[in-house]
Design a protein around this motif. Structure first.
Motif, PDB file in Angstrom:
ATOM      1  N   GLY A   1      33.521  19.609  -0.957  1.00 48.02           N
ATOM      2  CA  GLY A   1      33.560  18.145  -0.999  1.00 48.02           C
ATOM      3  C   GLY A   1      34.908  17.683  -1.519  1.00 48.02           C
ATOM      4  N   GLY A   2      35.347  16.501  -1.034  1.00 52.11           N
ATOM      5  CA  GLY A   2      36.665  16.010  -1.431  1.00 52.11           C
ATOM      6  C   GLY A   2      36.641  14.536  -1.795  1.00 52.11           C
ATOM      7  N   GLY A   3      35.500  14.050  -2.271  1.00 57.42           N
ATOM      8  CA  GLY A   3      35.350  12.640  -2.652  1.00 57.42           C
ATOM      9  C   GLY A   3      35.705  12.403  -4.104  1.00 57.42           C
ATOM     10  N   LYS A   4      35.195  11.269  -4.669  1.00 57.43           N
ATOM     11  CA  LYS A   4      35.636  10.931  -6.028  1.00 57.43           C
ATOM     12  C   LYS A   4      35.054  11.856  -7.096  1.00 57.43           C
ATOM     13  N   VAL A   5      33.846  12.383  -6.840  1.00 54.43           N
ATOM     14  CA  VAL A   5      33.273  13.324  -7.812  1.00 54.43           C
ATOM     15  C   VAL A   5      34.081  14.628  -7.791  1.00 54.43           C
ATOM     16  N   ALA A   6      34.350  15.141  -6.589  1.00 58.79           N
ATOM     17  CA  ALA A   6      35.160  16.363  -6.466  1.00 58.79           C
ATOM     18  C   ALA A   6      36.512  16.152  -7.153  1.00 58.79           C
ATOM     19  N   GLU A   7      37.110  14.985  -6.902  1.00 57.93           N
ATOM     20  CA  GLU A   7      38.429  14.702  -7.501  1.00 57.93           C
ATOM     21  C   GLU A   7      38.371  14.781  -9.032  1.00 57.93           C
ATOM     22  N   ARG A   8      37.331  14.162  -9.626  1.00 53.31           N
ATOM     23  CA  ARG A   8      37.228  14.166 -11.090  1.00 53.31           C
ATOM     24  C   ARG A   8      37.115  15.593 -11.619  1.00 53.31           C
ATOM     25  N   LYS A   9      36.321  16.418 -10.947  1.00 51.31           N
ATOM     26  CA  LYS A   9      36.157  17.801 -11.411  1.00 51.31           C
ATOM     27  C   LYS A   9      37.474  18.567 -11.238  1.00 51.31           C
TER      28      LYS A   9
ATOM     29  N   VAL B   1      39.610  23.627  -2.487  1.00 47.84           N
ATOM     30  CA  VAL B   1      38.749  22.521  -2.076  1.00 47.84           C
ATOM     31  C   VAL B   1      38.462  22.683  -0.582  1.00 47.84           C
ATOM     32  N   VAL B   2      37.180  22.674  -0.226  1.00 48.85           N
ATOM     33  CA  VAL B   2      36.814  22.755   1.190  1.00 48.85           C
ATOM     34  C   VAL B   2      36.093  21.466   1.546  1.00 48.85           C
ATOM     35  N   SER B   3      36.707  20.677   2.437  1.00 45.91           N
ATOM     36  CA  SER B   3      36.129  19.387   2.786  1.00 45.91           C
ATOM     37  C   SER B   3      36.853  18.785   3.991  1.00 45.91           C
ATOM     38  N   PRO B   4      36.120  18.203   4.922  1.00 47.05           N
ATOM     39  CA  PRO B   4      36.784  17.580   6.076  1.00 47.05           C
ATOM     40  C   PRO B   4      37.673  16.406   5.670  1.00 47.05           C
ATOM     41  N   GLU B   5      37.274  15.689   4.608  1.00 46.34           N
ATOM     42  CA  GLU B   5      38.071  14.554   4.115  1.00 46.34           C
ATOM     43  C   GLU B   5      38.412  14.798   2.653  1.00 46.34           C
ATOM     44  N   ALA B   6      39.507  14.182   2.200  1.00 48.65           N
ATOM     45  CA  ALA B   6      39.852  14.296   0.778  1.00 48.65           C
ATOM     46  C   ALA B   6      40.457  12.989   0.300  1.00 48.65           C
TER      47      ALA B   6
ATOM     48  N   SER C   1      34.500  21.794   7.223  1.00 47.13           N
ATOM     49  CA  SER C   1      33.203  21.819   6.550  1.00 47.13           C
ATOM     50  C   SER C   1      33.027  23.114   5.774  1.00 47.13           C
ATOM     51  N   PHE C   2      32.175  23.064   4.761  1.00 45.60           N
ATOM     52  CA  PHE C   2      31.893  24.231   3.939  1.00 45.60           C
ATOM     53  C   PHE C   2      31.261  25.350   4.772  1.00 45.60           C
ATOM     54  N   SER C   3      31.674  26.577   4.454  1.00 45.65           N
ATOM     55  CA  SER C   3      31.034  27.724   5.102  1.00 45.65           C
ATOM     56  C   SER C   3      30.673  28.743   4.019  1.00 45.65           C
TER      57      SER C   3
ATOM     58  N   ALA D   1      29.879  19.417  -4.350  1.00 49.78           N
ATOM     59  CA  ALA D   1      30.086  17.988  -4.620  1.00 49.78           C
ATOM     60  C   ALA D   1      30.255  17.205  -3.333  1.00 49.78           C
ATOM     61  N   THR D   2      29.523  17.589  -2.279  1.00 44.79           N
ATOM     62  CA  THR D   2      29.572  16.773  -1.057  1.00 44.79           C
ATOM     63  C   THR D   2      28.538  15.653  -1.198  1.00 44.79           C
ATOM     64  N   ASN D   3      28.564  14.706  -0.266  1.00 46.31           N
ATOM     65  CA  ASN D   3      27.570  13.624  -0.292  1.00 46.31           C
ATOM     66  C   ASN D   3      26.388  13.971   0.624  1.00 46.31           C
ATOM     67  N   ASP D   4      26.285  15.261   0.956  1.00 47.45           N
ATOM     68  CA  ASP D   4      25.208  15.691   1.844  1.00 47.45           C
ATOM     69  C   ASP D   4      24.331  16.692   1.089  1.00 47.45           C
TER      70      ASP D   4
ATOM     71  N   GLU E   1      21.859  18.513   1.885  1.00 47.34           N
ATOM     72  CA  GLU E   1      21.611  19.808   2.537  1.00 47.34           C
ATOM     73  C   GLU E   1      22.791  20.746   2.377  1.00 47.34           C
ATOM     74  N   VAL E   2      23.993  20.184   2.516  1.00 47.21           N
ATOM     75  CA  VAL E   2      25.195  21.025   2.350  1.00 47.21           C
ATOM     76  C   VAL E   2      25.260  21.524   0.905  1.00 47.21           C
ATOM     77  N   ASN E   3      24.979  20.640  -0.045  1.00 50.00           N
ATOM     78  CA  ASN E   3      25.016  21.054  -1.451  1.00 50.00           C
ATOM     79  C   ASN E   3      24.022  22.190  -1.709  1.00 50.00           C
TER      80      ASN E   3
ATOM     81  N   ILE F   1      25.639  21.587  -9.013  1.00 51.65           N
ATOM     82  CA  ILE F   1      25.366  20.767  -7.821  1.00 51.65           C
ATOM     83  C   ILE F   1      25.365  19.311  -8.264  1.00 51.65           C
ATOM     84  N   ALA F   2      26.286  18.543  -7.695  1.00 50.81           N
ATOM     85  CA  ALA F   2      26.535  17.166  -8.166  1.00 50.81           C
ATOM     86  C   ALA F   2      25.292  16.289  -8.134  1.00 50.81           C
ATOM     87  N   ASP F   3      24.396  16.535  -7.185  1.00 51.66           N
ATOM     88  CA  ASP F   3      23.211  15.678  -7.078  1.00 51.66           C
ATOM     89  C   ASP F   3      21.925  16.413  -7.449  1.00 51.66           C
TER      90      ASP F   3
HETATM   91  N1  NAI Z   1      27.734  14.770 -10.910  1.00 51.39           N
HETATM   92  C1  NAI Z   1      28.403  13.638 -10.970  1.00 51.39           C
HETATM   93  O1  NAI Z   1      29.208  13.426 -11.863  1.00 51.39           O
HETATM   94  C2  NAI Z   1      28.142  12.608  -9.921  1.00 51.39           C
HETATM   95  C3  NAI Z   1      27.487  12.975  -8.766  1.00 51.39           C
HETATM   96  N2  NAI Z   1      27.334  12.099  -7.745  1.00 51.39           N
HETATM   97  C4  NAI Z   1      26.793  12.707  -6.514  1.00 51.39           C
HETATM   98  O2  NAI Z   1      27.889  13.498  -5.987  1.00 51.39           O
HETATM   99  C5  NAI Z   1      27.941  13.477  -4.576  1.00 51.39           C
HETATM  100  C6  NAI Z   1      29.341  13.150  -4.074  1.00 51.39           C
HETATM  101  O3  NAI Z   1      29.708  11.857  -4.506  1.00 51.39           O
HETATM  102  P1  NAI Z   1      31.124  11.207  -4.133  1.00 51.39           P
HETATM  103  O4  NAI Z   1      32.224  12.135  -4.448  1.00 51.39           O
HETATM  104  O5  NAI Z   1      31.106   9.858  -4.711  1.00 51.39           O
HETATM  105  O6  NAI Z   1      30.975  11.104  -2.527  1.00 51.39           O
HETATM  106  P2  NAI Z   1      32.079  10.752  -1.446  1.00 51.39           P
HETATM  107  O7  NAI Z   1      31.359  10.134  -0.293  1.00 51.39           O
HETATM  108  O8  NAI Z   1      33.238  10.026  -2.069  1.00 51.39           O
HETATM  109  O9  NAI Z   1      32.630  12.182  -0.989  1.00 51.39           O
HETATM  110  C7  NAI Z   1      31.857  13.111  -0.305  1.00 51.39           C
HETATM  111  C8  NAI Z   1      32.786  14.207   0.192  1.00 51.39           C
HETATM  112  O10 NAI Z   1      32.004  15.266   0.754  1.00 51.39           O
HETATM  113  C9  NAI Z   1      32.681  15.730   1.908  1.00 51.39           C
HETATM  114  N3  NAI Z   1      31.771  16.452   2.789  1.00 51.39           N
HETATM  115  C10 NAI Z   1      30.789  15.933   3.573  1.00 51.39           C
HETATM  116  N4  NAI Z   1      30.199  16.928   4.291  1.00 51.39           N
HETATM  117  C11 NAI Z   1      30.820  18.078   3.945  1.00 51.39           C
HETATM  118  C12 NAI Z   1      30.658  19.432   4.348  1.00 51.39           C
HETATM  119  N5  NAI Z   1      29.747  19.802   5.256  1.00 51.39           N
HETATM  120  N6  NAI Z   1      31.450  20.382   3.794  1.00 51.39           N
HETATM  121  C13 NAI Z   1      32.390  20.031   2.870  1.00 51.39           C
HETATM  122  N7  NAI Z   1      32.583  18.754   2.437  1.00 51.39           N
HETATM  123  C14 NAI Z   1      31.804  17.787   2.989  1.00 51.39           C
HETATM  124  C15 NAI Z   1      33.269  14.479   2.501  1.00 51.39           C
HETATM  125  O11 NAI Z   1      34.326  14.792   3.398  1.00 51.39           O
HETATM  126  C16 NAI Z   1      33.752  13.742   1.265  1.00 51.39           C
HETATM  127  O12 NAI Z   1      35.064  14.179   0.931  1.00 51.39           O
HETATM  128  C17 NAI Z   1      26.855  12.508  -4.171  1.00 51.39           C
HETATM  129  O13 NAI Z   1      25.796  13.332  -3.709  1.00 51.39           O
HETATM  130  C18 NAI Z   1      26.442  11.750  -5.401  1.00 51.39           C
HETATM  131  O14 NAI Z   1      25.056  11.568  -5.365  1.00 51.39           O
HETATM  132  C19 NAI Z   1      27.814  10.830  -7.832  1.00 51.39           C
HETATM  133  C20 NAI Z   1      28.429  10.376  -8.974  1.00 51.39           C
HETATM  134  C21 NAI Z   1      28.644  11.244 -10.112  1.00 51.39           C
END
Ligand code: NAI
Ligand code: SHN
Length: 206
Positions: free
Chosen positions: A20-28, A41-46, A65-67, A80-83, A85-87, A102-104
Motif C-alpha cells: 500500500g502507498g496511501g497516507k497510512v503507509a506513508e506515516r509508517k 513499498v509495493v503499491s500501484p499508487e503512492a 499490486s502486492f504479490s 496498509a492497502t485500502n482493500d 482482501e489484499v490486506n 494489518i492496518a484495518d
Molecule cells: N492503522 C492505522 O493507523 C490506520 C488504518 N487505516 C486503514 O488503513 C487502510 C489504508 O488507509 P489509507 O492509507 O488512508 O488509504 P489510501 O486509499 O490513501 O491508500 C490505499 C493504498 O493502497 C494501495 N493498494 C490498493 N490495492 C493494492 C494492492 N492490491 N496491492 C498493493 N497496494 C494496493 C493503493 O494504491 C493506495 O496507495 C484502510 O484500510 C484504513 O481502513 C486508516 C487510518 C489509520
C-alpha cells in the motif's frame, strides 16, 4: 486485558515490506526512515512523499499490486492497502515467524505502532491498545511539550556521566546516590552540567 509486550526493535539492515502507498503507509514509512531498515513499498499508487523518498533512494517503491513472494525474506510486514482482501492476503503470505501488522485488523496483527517521538537517546512511545489512536496522538503531543529539545543534550550528558560513575565508583550505595543525583532538576536546567558533575565527584574525592 492488554497482553502486548513493549520492545524497541533494531531494524538496521532488515527488510521491511509495506503493502500500500496511501497516507497510512506513508506515516509508517516515514517513521521507519531513521532505523536503517531496507524499506520496500509495493503499491500501484503512492503519495507524493513516498514517490519523493523513492526518487531519493531512501526507499524502494515497486509500482504494482502486492504479490505473495514480496514478503518472503521480510522481517516486518505492514499490510496498509485500502482493500481488506489484499490486506488478508498479505497476512496469509507471511510465515508464522514474521511480524505482520494489518492496518484495518488490529486483532489479527502481531504488533501495533505506538504514537512516538525521540529526543536523542530518549524515546517516548504511547499505546492505547487500539482503543483510541487519537488519544495516543494527543498524549504524544503533551509529552513532546514536557520533554522538549533540551532533553537531547541532557540525555547525552546522562549517558557519559553514568559511564563515568559505573567505572569510577565501586560502592553500590554511593553509585546509586550519584546516579540519582544526576537526574535532579538542577542538572536538567544547568548551563554547566559537566562542571557541576565534576564538583559533585570532587565532593566525594572521586
Ligand atoms: N492503522 C492505522 O493507523 C490506520 C488504518 N487505516 C486503514 O488503513 C487502510 C489504508 O488507509 P489509507 O492509507 O488512508 O488509504 P489510501 O486509499 O490513501 O491508500 C490505499 C493504498 O493502497 C494501495 N493498494 C490498493 N490495492 C493494492 C494492492 N492490491 N496491492 C498493493 N497496494 C494496493 C493503493 O494504491 C493506495 O496507495 C484502510 O484500510 C484504513 O481502513 C486508516 C487510518 C489509520
Ligand atoms: C491498532 C493500530 C494498528 C497500527 O496501525 O499499528 C491502529 C489501527 C487503526 N487506526 C485507525 C484510525 C486512525 N489512526 C490514526 C493515527 C495513528 N494510528 C496509530 C496507530 C494505530 N492505529 C495502532 C494502535 C495504536 C494505539 O492505539 O496505541 C498511530 C498512533 C501510530 C502510527 O500510525 O504511526 C497514529 C498516530 C500517530 C501520532 O500522531 O503520533 C488516526 C488519526 C489520524 O489519522 O490523524 C486515525 C483516525 C481516527 C480514528 O479512527 O480513531 C483505524 C480505523 C481505520 C478506518 O477507519 O478504517 C484503525 C483500525 C481499527 O481500529 O480497526
Amino acid at each position: 486485558m492488554n497482553k502486548s509486550y513493549p520492545i524497541m526493535l533494531q531494524l538496521n539492515g532488515r527488510k521491511v515490506v509495506v503493502s500500500g502507498g496511501g497516507k497510512v503507509a506513508e506515516r509508517k514509512v516515514v517513521s521507519l526512515l531513521d532505523t536503517g531498515a531496507k524499506v520496500l513499498v509495493v503499491s500501484p499508487e503512492a503519495t507524493e512523499k513516498l514517490k519523493q523518498l523513492a526518487l531519493e533512494g531512501k526507499i524502494i517503491w515497486q509500482q504494482r499490486s502486492f504479490s505473495a513472494d514480496d514478503v518472503s525474506d521480510a522481517f516486518l510486514i505492514f499490510a496498509a492497502t485500502n482493500d481488506k482482501e489484499v490486506n488478508q492476503m498479505v497476512r496469509s503470505a507471511a510465515s508464522d515467524h514474521q511480524l505482520v501488522t494489518i492496518a484495518d485488523d488490529p486483532e489479527e496483527s502481531d504488533f501495533h505502532v505506538p504514537a512516538h517521538f525521540k529526543r536523542g537517546r530518549l524515546s517516548i512511545t504511547v499505546s492505547t491498545g487500539g482503543a483510541s489512536p487519537i488519544l495516543a496522538s494527543q498524549i504524544r503531543e503533551q509529552m513532546e511539550q514536557q520533554f522538549d529539545e533540551t532533553y537531547e543534550e541532557y540525555l547525552e550528558f546522562l549517558f557519559k556521566a553514568r559511564q563515568r560513575i559505573l567505572w569510577e565508583v565501586q560502592d553500590p550505595s554511593l553509585k546509586r546516590q550519584l546516579l540519582t543525583a544526576i537526574i535532579s532538576p538542577e542538572f536538567l536546567k544547568s548551563k554547566n552540567r559537566e562542571d557541576d558533575f565534576q564538583k559533585l565527584l570532587d565532593e566525594y574525592s572521586l
